[in-house]
Design a protein around this motif. Structure first.
Motif, mmCIF file in Angstrom:
data_model
loop_
_atom_site.group_PDB
_atom_site.id
_atom_site.type_symbol
_atom_site.label_atom_id
_atom_site.label_comp_id
_atom_site.label_asym_id
_atom_site.label_seq_id
_atom_site.Cartn_x
_atom_site.Cartn_y
_atom_site.Cartn_z
ATOM 1 N N LEU A 69 0.849 -1.182 0.000
ATOM 2 C CA LEU A 69 0.000 0.000 0.000
ATOM 3 C C LEU A 69 0.886 1.234 0.000
ATOM 4 N N PHE A 70 0.869 1.974 -1.084
ATOM 5 C CA PHE A 70 1.668 3.193 -1.223
ATOM 6 C C PHE A 70 0.711 4.397 -1.311
ATOM 7 N N PRO A 71 0.478 5.115 -0.184
ATOM 8 C CA PRO A 71 -0.515 6.192 -0.156
ATOM 9 C C PRO A 71 -0.283 7.301 -1.173
ATOM 10 N N ASP A 72 0.970 7.550 -1.534
ATOM 11 C CA ASP A 72 1.266 8.650 -2.461
ATOM 12 C C ASP A 72 1.322 8.219 -3.919
ATOM 13 N N ASN A 73 0.859 7.024 -4.222
ATOM 14 C CA ASN A 73 0.891 6.569 -5.617
ATOM 15 C C ASN A 73 -0.006 7.395 -6.530
ATOM 16 N N HIS A 74 -0.994 8.084 -5.924
ATOM 17 C CA HIS A 74 -1.851 8.931 -6.767
ATOM 18 C C HIS A 74 -1.058 10.042 -7.437
ATOM 19 N N LEU A 75 0.087 10.387 -6.862
ATOM 20 C CA LEU A 75 0.933 11.434 -7.440
ATOM 21 C C LEU A 75 1.559 10.985 -8.755
ATOM 22 N N ARG A 76 1.601 9.693 -8.970
ATOM 23 C CA ARG A 76 2.175 9.145 -10.207
ATOM 24 C C ARG A 76 1.145 8.344 -10.995
ATOM 25 N N ALA A 77 -0.130 8.616 -10.719
ATOM 26 C CA ALA A 77 -1.242 7.986 -11.443
ATOM 27 C C ALA A 77 -1.198 6.463 -11.341
ATOM 28 N N LEU A 78 -0.853 5.965 -10.156
ATOM 29 C CA LEU A 78 -0.855 4.532 -9.899
ATOM 30 C C LEU A 78 -1.812 4.225 -8.756
ATOM 31 N N PRO A 79 -2.380 3.026 -8.714
ATOM 32 C CA PRO A 79 -3.272 2.672 -7.613
ATOM 33 C C PRO A 79 -2.528 2.595 -6.283
ATOM 34 N N THR A 80 -3.241 2.871 -5.198
ATOM 35 C CA THR A 80 -2.640 2.809 -3.869
ATOM 36 C C THR A 80 -2.249 1.383 -3.513
ATOM 37 N N ILE A 81 -3.082 0.427 -3.906
ATOM 38 C CA ILE A 81 -2.870 -0.968 -3.533
ATOM 39 C C ILE A 81 -2.350 -1.762 -4.723
ATOM 40 N N ILE A 82 -1.200 -2.390 -4.547
ATOM 41 C CA ILE A 82 -0.604 -3.225 -5.596
ATOM 42 C C ILE A 82 -0.170 -4.542 -4.964
ATOM 43 N N GLY A 83 -0.537 -5.651 -5.584
ATOM 44 C CA GLY A 83 -0.128 -6.926 -5.013
ATOM 45 C C GLY A 83 -0.700 -8.101 -5.766
ATOM 46 N N SER A 84 -0.451 -9.285 -5.238
ATOM 47 C CA SER A 84 -0.912 -10.517 -5.866
ATOM 48 C C SER A 84 -1.340 -11.512 -4.805
ATOM 49 N N TYR A 85 -2.214 -12.441 -5.234
ATOM 50 C CA TYR A 85 -2.661 -13.511 -4.346
ATOM 51 C C TYR A 85 -2.247 -14.842 -4.958
ATOM 52 N N LEU A 86 -1.592 -15.668 -4.171
ATOM 53 C CA LEU A 86 -1.157 -16.984 -4.632
ATOM 54 C C LEU A 86 -2.062 -18.043 -4.017
ATOM 55 N N LEU A 87 -2.796 -18.763 -4.872
ATOM 56 C CA LEU A 87 -3.719 -19.815 -4.438
ATOM 57 C C LEU A 87 -3.114 -21.171 -4.750
ATOM 58 N N SER A 88 -3.141 -22.065 -3.764
ATOM 59 C CA SER A 88 -2.574 -23.406 -3.932
ATOM 60 C C SER A 88 -3.556 -24.467 -3.463
ATOM 61 N N SER A 89 -3.295 -25.692 -3.877
ATOM 62 C CA SER A 89 -4.097 -26.818 -3.444
ATOM 63 C C SER A 89 -3.801 -27.138 -1.977
ATOM 64 N N GLY A 90 -4.845 -27.391 -1.212
ATOM 65 C CA GLY A 90 -4.659 -27.769 0.181
ATOM 66 C C GLY A 90 -4.381 -29.248 0.371
ATOM 67 N N ARG A 91 -4.377 -29.988 -0.724
ATOM 68 C CA ARG A 91 -4.070 -31.420 -0.648
ATOM 69 C C ARG A 91 -2.660 -31.752 -1.130
ATOM 70 N N THR A 92 -2.216 -31.021 -2.155
ATOM 71 C CA THR A 92 -0.901 -31.335 -2.733
ATOM 72 C C THR A 92 0.098 -30.187 -2.617
ATOM 73 N N GLY A 93 -0.382 -28.984 -2.334
ATOM 74 C CA GLY A 93 0.498 -27.829 -2.303
ATOM 75 C C GLY A 93 0.780 -27.232 -3.668
ATOM 76 N N GLU A 94 0.221 -27.842 -4.717
ATOM 77 C CA GLU A 94 0.434 -27.321 -6.070
ATOM 78 C C GLU A 94 -0.149 -25.915 -6.202
ATOM 79 N N MET A 95 0.577 -25.052 -6.892
ATOM 80 C CA MET A 95 0.115 -23.689 -7.115
ATOM 81 C C MET A 95 -0.918 -23.682 -8.236
ATOM 82 N N LEU A 96 -2.080 -23.133 -7.942
ATOM 83 C CA LEU A 96 -3.191 -23.162 -8.875
ATOM 84 C C LEU A 96 -3.381 -21.862 -9.640
ATOM 85 N N ALA A 97 -3.184 -20.735 -8.970
ATOM 86 C CA ALA A 97 -3.488 -19.458 -9.617
ATOM 87 C C ALA A 97 -2.778 -18.307 -8.923
#
Length: 317
Positions: A69-97
């Protein structure tokens, strides 16, 4: 492994389905370790925040969100919140998305507020005031319109031009929206007041709240921030998404607790107790309700699973 960009994430998370998915997750047995919350210095600008939010349902799915979360990103026309979510299988640990984190966060936050309103707002709520013109504003209006028969949307922001722009965007989505300049007058009219700001001083005063109003506080995610005053807390039945997070991070809860305006027992219920029927929620037409959301990792996990399933269905077709 699926990789969903912002547009694909948005398409995979329609609000009616997302609200129901989050409700189901709150009813279940999701495991949520304490999230990592790190302040990061940005030379010459406001401090940024890194969030690491893990959660899993044993034998089902595992997920972790890495969010900046970068509060001053509006100064550079970027969103305040930038990130990713890693989803994996709860049975094998394989990364799904990998799901785009900003859009996931915005939509699950709005959906959680709408879920709370399902239990706390009047069934006949028609007028919503949106205080704040950031990324969340449109999401909150759309999500609340799913659970209540809202007819008019009033939009207030410190920047009048931005409020007008947000109202225009809302109208393009089919909402009857208008920008307002007088926050007090709009608050006195509103059945639902939603705040999504970075305010360090109270915006909504308790004296403005009409009987039966519902106050939805989404911003002010640090103990030093606040969107409502003490009188709003005194007049309201107070609810939170999760006690542990709200009492530690949300200034609208932390500050009244510290001053004695609110006690721990004064928090009527958290969202899991509402959806499981352990608390009835709103108990009368004139009751004023307040919901403070700081975000829970299970909300992200519910959204990521839904996005994965919907996007995978699109790919298979």
């Amino acid at each position: 492994m699926l990789v969903l960009n912002e547009e694909q994430t948005r398409a995979a998370l329609p609000f009616p389905e997302l609200i129901d998915a989050i409700e189901t997750m709150f009813k279940g047995d999701c495991v949520m370790p304490v999230r990592h919350h790190h302040d990061m210095e940005v030379p010459g600008e406001a401090n940024a925040v890194m969030l690491l939010m893990p959660a899993w349902v044993p034998g089902d799915h595992i997920g972790v969100k890495i969010l900046n979360l970068f509060p001053d990103n509006h100064l550079r026309a970027l969103p305040t919140i930038i990130g990713s979510y890693l989803l994996s299988s709860g049975r094998t640990g394989e990364m799904l998305a990998i799901v785009e984190g900003g859009e996931l966060t915005a939509r699950r936050t709005a959906a959680t507020s709408a879920l709370a309103a399902r239990y706390l707002a009047r069934h006949d709520a028609e007028v919503m005031l949106m205080a704040g013109t950031g990324r969340l504003s449109l999401n909150l209006m759309q999500a609340h319109a799913v659970t209540r028969p809202l007819k008019r949307f009033l939009i207030w922001g410190r920047n009048g031009e931005k409020a007008e722009e947000t109202a225009k965007d809302a109208r393009a989505l089919g909402l009857d929206a208008a920008a307002v300049g007088d926050l007090a007058t709009a608050a006195r009219e509103a059945d639902i007041i939603s705040c999504a700001t970075l305010s360090s001083e109270p915006l909504i005063r308790g004296e403005w709240l009409k009987p039966g109003a519902h106050l939805d506080l989404v911003g002010a995610f640090k103990p030093s921030m606040r969107e409502s005053d003490d009188e709003a807390v005194r007049r309201s039945s107070v609810f939170v998404d999760a006690r542990a997070g709200a009492m530690k991070e949300g200034g609208d809860i932390v500050q009244p607790l510290e001053s004695g305006v609110l006690t721990k027992d004064g928090i009527k219920a958290e969202l899991a107790e509402l959806v499981r029927g352990k608390h009835p929620g709103r108990t009368g037409p004139d009751e004023i309700t307040l919901f403070k959301s700081v975000g829970a990792a299970l909300e992200d996990l519910a959204g990521a699973i839904l996005a994965y399933r919907n996007a995978r269905g699109q790919v298979s077709r």
